[in-house]
Write a protein that holds these residues in place. Structure first.
Motif, PDB file in Angstrom:
ATOM      1  N   VAL A   1      11.681  -0.551   8.407  1.00 27.32           N
ATOM      2  CA  VAL A   1      12.547  -1.309   7.503  1.00 27.32           C
ATOM      3  C   VAL A   1      13.874  -1.613   8.199  1.00 27.32           C
ATOM      4  CG1 VAL A   1      13.841  -1.232   5.319  1.00 27.32           C
ATOM      5  CG2 VAL A   1      11.509  -0.324   5.409  1.00 27.32           C
ATOM      6  N   ARG A   2      14.429  -0.606   8.872  1.00 19.56           N
ATOM      7  CA  ARG A   2      15.722  -0.807   9.533  1.00 19.56           C
ATOM      8  C   ARG A   2      15.614  -1.823  10.670  1.00 19.56           C
ATOM      9  NH1 ARG A   2      17.163   3.854  11.888  1.00 19.56           N
ATOM     10  NH2 ARG A   2      16.793   4.935   9.943  1.00 19.56           N
ATOM     11  N   ARG A   3      14.528  -1.736  11.439  1.00 19.81           N
ATOM     12  CA  ARG A   3      14.350  -2.697  12.552  1.00 19.81           C
ATOM     13  C   ARG A   3      14.273  -4.124  12.031  1.00 19.81           C
ATOM     14  NH1 ARG A   3       9.549  -2.395  15.980  1.00 19.81           N
ATOM     15  NH2 ARG A   3      10.573  -4.063  17.089  1.00 19.81           N
ATOM     16  N   LEU A   4      13.502  -4.309  10.966  1.00 15.55           N
ATOM     17  CA  LEU A   4      13.345  -5.654  10.395  1.00 15.55           C
ATOM     18  C   LEU A   4      14.690  -6.169   9.878  1.00 15.55           C
ATOM     19  CD1 LEU A   4       9.974  -4.992   8.560  1.00 15.55           C
ATOM     20  CD2 LEU A   4      10.308  -6.773  10.289  1.00 15.55           C
ATOM     21  N   LYS A   5      15.374  -5.305   9.155  1.00 10.85           N
ATOM     22  CA  LYS A   5      16.663  -5.710   8.567  1.00 10.85           C
ATOM     23  C   LYS A   5      17.681  -6.027   9.672  1.00 10.85           C
ATOM     24  CE  LYS A   5      18.189  -4.853   4.941  1.00 10.85           C
ATOM     25  NZ  LYS A   5      18.597  -5.742   3.882  1.00 10.85           N
ATOM     26  N   ASP A   6      17.706  -5.209  10.704  1.00  9.31           N
ATOM     27  CA  ASP A   6      18.650  -5.448  11.815  1.00  9.31           C
ATOM     28  C   ASP A   6      18.370  -6.790  12.488  1.00  9.31           C
ATOM     29  OD1 ASP A   6      19.885  -3.092  11.292  1.00  9.31           O
ATOM     30  OD2 ASP A   6      19.028  -1.984  12.986  1.00  9.31           O
ATOM     31  N   ALA A   7      17.102  -7.207  12.452  1.00  7.94           N
ATOM     32  CA  ALA A   7      16.735  -8.483  13.074  1.00  7.94           C
ATOM     33  C   ALA A   7      16.944  -9.654  12.109  1.00  7.94           C
ATOM     34  CB  ALA A   7      15.276  -8.428  13.537  1.00  7.94           C
ATOM     35  N   GLY A   8      17.442  -9.368  10.909  1.00  9.74           N
ATOM     36  CA  GLY A   8      17.721 -10.446   9.953  1.00  9.74           C
ATOM     37  C   GLY A   8      16.537 -10.828   9.083  1.00  9.74           C
ATOM     38  N   VAL A   9      15.466 -10.014   9.119  1.00  5.92           N
ATOM     39  CA  VAL A   9      14.285 -10.295   8.289  1.00  5.92           C
ATOM     40  C   VAL A   9      14.506  -9.683   6.900  1.00  5.92           C
ATOM     41  CG1 VAL A   9      11.784  -9.930   8.059  1.00  5.92           C
ATOM     42  CG2 VAL A   9      12.806 -10.196  10.342  1.00  5.92           C
ATOM     43  N   LYS A  10      14.228 -10.447   5.847  1.00  2.51           N
ATOM     44  CA  LYS A  10      14.304  -9.894   4.490  1.00  2.51           C
ATOM     45  C   LYS A  10      13.049  -9.047   4.251  1.00  2.51           C
ATOM     46  CE  LYS A  10      18.030 -12.086   3.201  1.00  2.51           C
ATOM     47  NZ  LYS A  10      19.276 -11.349   3.331  1.00  2.51           N
ATOM     48  N   VAL A  11      13.233  -7.877   3.656  1.00  4.87           N
ATOM     49  CA  VAL A  11      12.098  -6.987   3.415  1.00  4.87           C
ATOM     50  C   VAL A  11      11.894  -6.800   1.914  1.00  4.87           C
ATOM     51  CG1 VAL A  11      11.088  -4.718   3.900  1.00  4.87           C
ATOM     52  CG2 VAL A  11      12.618  -5.780   5.575  1.00  4.87           C
ATOM     53  N   VAL A  12      10.693  -7.079   1.465  1.00  6.57           N
ATOM     54  CA  VAL A  12      10.363  -7.000   0.043  1.00  6.57           C
ATOM     55  C   VAL A  12       9.129  -6.103  -0.094  1.00  6.57           C
ATOM     56  CG1 VAL A  12       9.753  -8.335  -2.012  1.00  6.57           C
ATOM     57  CG2 VAL A  12      11.224  -9.369  -0.262  1.00  6.57           C
ATOM     58  N   SER A  13       9.262  -5.004  -0.835  1.00  4.65           N
ATOM     59  CA  SER A  13       8.181  -4.011  -0.880  1.00  4.65           C
ATOM     60  C   SER A  13       7.399  -4.047  -2.185  1.00  4.65           C
ATOM     61  CB  SER A  13       8.757  -2.606  -0.698  1.00  4.65           C
ATOM     62  OG  SER A  13       9.233  -2.457   0.612  1.00  4.65           O
TER      63      SER A  13
ATOM     64  N   ARG B   1       0.815  -1.230   0.000  1.00  3.87           N
ATOM     65  CA  ARG B   1       0.000   0.000   0.000  1.00  3.87           C
ATOM     66  C   ARG B   1       0.843   1.270   0.000  1.00  3.87           C
ATOM     67  NH1 ARG B   1      -4.533   1.792   4.411  1.00  3.87           N
ATOM     68  NH2 ARG B   1      -5.959   2.824   2.983  1.00  3.87           N
ATOM     69  N   ALA B   2       1.866   1.362   0.853  1.00  5.44           N
ATOM     70  CA  ALA B   2       2.693   2.574   0.912  1.00  5.44           C
ATOM     71  C   ALA B   2       3.964   2.241   1.671  1.00  5.44           C
ATOM     72  CB  ALA B   2       1.920   3.692   1.599  1.00  5.44           C
ATOM     73  N   ASP B   3       4.791   3.245   1.873  1.00  7.16           N
ATOM     74  CA  ASP B   3       6.037   3.073   2.627  1.00  7.16           C
ATOM     75  C   ASP B   3       5.716   2.874   4.111  1.00  7.16           C
ATOM     76  OD1 ASP B   3       8.497   3.272   3.802  1.00  7.16           O
ATOM     77  OD2 ASP B   3       8.979   5.261   2.994  1.00  7.16           O
ATOM     78  N   PRO B   4       6.155   1.768   4.725  1.00  6.84           N
ATOM     79  CA  PRO B   4       5.887   1.563   6.156  1.00  6.84           C
ATOM     80  C   PRO B   4       6.780   2.441   7.031  1.00  6.84           C
ATOM     81  CG  PRO B   4       7.262  -0.206   5.337  1.00  6.84           C
ATOM     82  CD  PRO B   4       6.937   0.665   4.144  1.00  6.84           C
ATOM     83  N   GLY B   5       7.762   3.101   6.408  1.00  6.13           N
ATOM     84  CA  GLY B   5       8.674   3.972   7.161  1.00  6.13           C
ATOM     85  C   GLY B   5      10.051   3.351   7.296  1.00  6.13           C
ATOM     86  N   GLU B   6      11.052   4.220   7.188  1.00 10.95           N
ATOM     87  CA  GLU B   6      12.445   3.768   7.216  1.00 10.95           C
ATOM     88  C   GLU B   6      12.784   3.051   8.529  1.00 10.95           C
ATOM     89  OE1 GLU B   6      15.034   6.913   6.106  1.00 10.95           O
ATOM     90  OE2 GLU B   6      16.710   5.560   5.723  1.00 10.95           O
ATOM     91  N   PHE B   7      12.174   3.529   9.621  1.00 10.23           N
ATOM     92  CA  PHE B   7      12.443   2.962  10.940  1.00 10.23           C
ATOM     93  C   PHE B   7      12.059   1.476  10.963  1.00 10.23           C
ATOM     94  CE2 PHE B   7      10.851   2.108  15.303  1.00 10.23           C
ATOM     95  CZ  PHE B   7      12.062   2.207  15.967  1.00 10.23           C
TER      96      PHE B   7
ATOM     97  N   ARG C   1      12.459   4.999  -3.651  1.00  7.65           N
ATOM     98  CA  ARG C   1      12.451   5.361  -2.225  1.00  7.65           C
ATOM     99  C   ARG C   1      12.696   4.128  -1.340  1.00  7.65           C
ATOM    100  NH1 ARG C   1       7.386   8.613   0.035  1.00  7.65           N
ATOM    101  NH2 ARG C   1       7.226   7.642   2.078  1.00  7.65           N
ATOM    102  N   MET C   2      12.015   3.020  -1.662  1.00  3.09           N
ATOM    103  CA  MET C   2      12.176   1.814  -0.839  1.00  3.09           C
ATOM    104  C   MET C   2      13.595   1.260  -0.993  1.00  3.09           C
ATOM    105  SD  MET C   2       9.335   1.981   0.577  1.00  3.09           S
ATOM    106  CE  MET C   2       9.807   0.723   1.745  1.00  3.09           C
ATOM    107  N   ALA C   3      14.124   1.319  -2.207  1.00  5.27           N
ATOM    108  CA  ALA C   3      15.506   0.851  -2.408  1.00  5.27           C
ATOM    109  C   ALA C   3      16.452   1.703  -1.551  1.00  5.27           C
ATOM    110  CB  ALA C   3      15.879   0.928  -3.886  1.00  5.27           C
ATOM    111  N   GLY C   4      16.184   3.008  -1.506  1.00  7.08           N
ATOM    112  CA  GLY C   4      16.992   3.922  -0.692  1.00  7.08           C
ATOM    113  C   GLY C   4      16.897   3.602   0.794  1.00  7.08           C
ATOM    114  N   GLU C   5      15.769   3.078   1.223  1.00 13.04           N
ATOM    115  CA  GLU C   5      15.589   2.718   2.637  1.00 13.04           C
ATOM    116  C   GLU C   5      16.238   1.376   2.958  1.00 13.04           C
ATOM    117  OE1 GLU C   5      11.556   3.077   4.007  1.00 13.04           O
ATOM    118  OE2 GLU C   5      11.371   5.113   3.230  1.00 13.04           O
TER     119      GLU C   5
END
Ligand SMILES: Cc1cc2nc3c(=O)[nH]c(=O)nc-3n(C[C@H](O)[C@H](O)[C@H](O)COP(=O)(O)O)c2cc1C
Length: 317
Positions: A106-118, A98-104, A128-132
């Motif tokens: 994305v960073r939390r998920l990535k730091d926890a080792g979760v792959k994020v696909v938008s 639907r939209a950007d969930p927010g950089e925060f 924008r999502m690639a930049g995040e």
């Protein structure tokens, strides 16, 4: 032959994601897609935190294969709580819609080792999502069921491929081996499928909705804001058509409210026999049977390999 970078990234056999589907993609479907070598994805839109925990536990009980959870941007509180659950329960993939969930987030998920696909409907949001820092994007054409933008899959996918340097998947209007193969020609490294997977033995779409899918033509969907307040492609029921007509004709608020009530009637009744309005994509016009999802995935990949070999032969003639 369809083992791509996304297979390695998400630890899946086939580059086939099942799009999160509120009202059609429960734990049984998610587990069956993952067990078949794709990636099933649970929805969170409209559900409680408790329900999400239950659904995750159910999928984990049904399969030991990886699966994902979708976060549909609905505000920071919603995103934070769903992010917590994904991390706590060890879900390996999060798709965002639907939209950007927010950089925060994305960073939390990535730091926890979760792959994020938008999932993204425009080149701008892809950038924008690639930049995040997301791991991949899914270019979603307006043909898709659910929340949609205005650009079709055919032009959107190659433009997104040109715009970002992370893997791109395609979604919107893919229902069989032909669409699957076409996505690769556009530069995608995988596909996401929603509507076709609702007409499967594992889907929890109500019986009325399944009957609609089997009868629909490609013209039987409408993009409307009646369901969620933003543009959703749904089944063109007479009730929804009446609401959209009244809206176009400038009907007064109370009339619109009454018509909208009819559109949403019974929507939240957890009964398979109810007539909940459902999102659906244009590919519904191609659905003529209800089959196990594993069979559909296996056939799609096998048949696409055969089609690709045929194209190769034709080009050498
Ligand atoms: C009934 C239904 C519900 C959906 N719910 C969600 C959702 O909760 N979150 C989301 O990101 N996408 C949602 N979608 C979009 C799908 O995940 C997927 O991107 C889309 O269906 C792909 O296009 P297709 O229907 O042409 O295969 C939904 C789609 C349908 C048909």
């Amino acid at each position: 032959m369809f083992h791509t970078v996304i297979c390695d990234m998400l630890a899946i056999r086939y580059p086939v994601l099942q799009g999160a589907m509120q009202g059609g993609g429960g734990p049984e479907l998610v587990a069956a897609v993952s067990a078949a070598g794709g990636l099933g994805v649970l929805p969170t839109f409209g559900g409680t935190e408790e329900k999400l925990r239950e659904d995750i536990a159910r999928v984990q009980h049904l399969t030991d294969k990886p699966f994902g959870v979708n976060i549909t941007a609905m505000g920071k509180g919603f995103t934070d709580s769903r992010t917590d659950i994904i991390i706590e329960t060890g879900v390996p993939v999060c798709t965002t819609g639907r939209a950007d969930p927010g950089e925060f987030a994305v960073r939390r998920l990535k730091d926890a080792g979760v792959k994020v696909v938008s999932v993204i409907p425009t080149v701008d949001l892809a950038r924008r999502m690639a930049g995040e820092g997301v791991d991949a994007v899914i270019a979603s054409g307006t043909e898709a069921g659910g929340h949609v933008g205005t650009v079709a899959t055919m032009p959107l996918v190659p433009m997104v491929v040109d715009a970002v340097d992370i893997p791109v998947l395609a979604t919107g209007g893919i229902g069989d081996a032909r669409g699957f193969l076409a996505a690769f020609a556009l530069g995608a490294v995988g596909v996401q499928i929603g509507t076709r997977f609702m007409a499967t033995t594992e889907s929890d779409l109500n019986a009325w909705g399944v009957a609609q899918l089997l009868e629909m033509a490609e013209t039987d969907t409408i993009v409307s804001k009646a369901m969620t307040g933003s543009t959703v492609r749904c089944i063109a029921t007479p009730e929804l058509a009446a609401y959209e007509r009244a809206l176009r004709n400038g009907a007064p608020e109370d009339e619109l409210a009454a018509l909208k009530k009819q559109v949403l009637q019974g929507r939240n009744v957890p009964d398979k026999e109810d007539r909940r309005q459902s999102a659906a994509g244009q590919i519904a016009g191609m659905i003529h049977d209800v089959r196990p999802v594993g069979e559909l995935i296996e056939e799609m990949v096998t048949e696409a390999a055969r089609l690709a070999a045929g194209l190769q032969e034709a080009s050498e003639r």
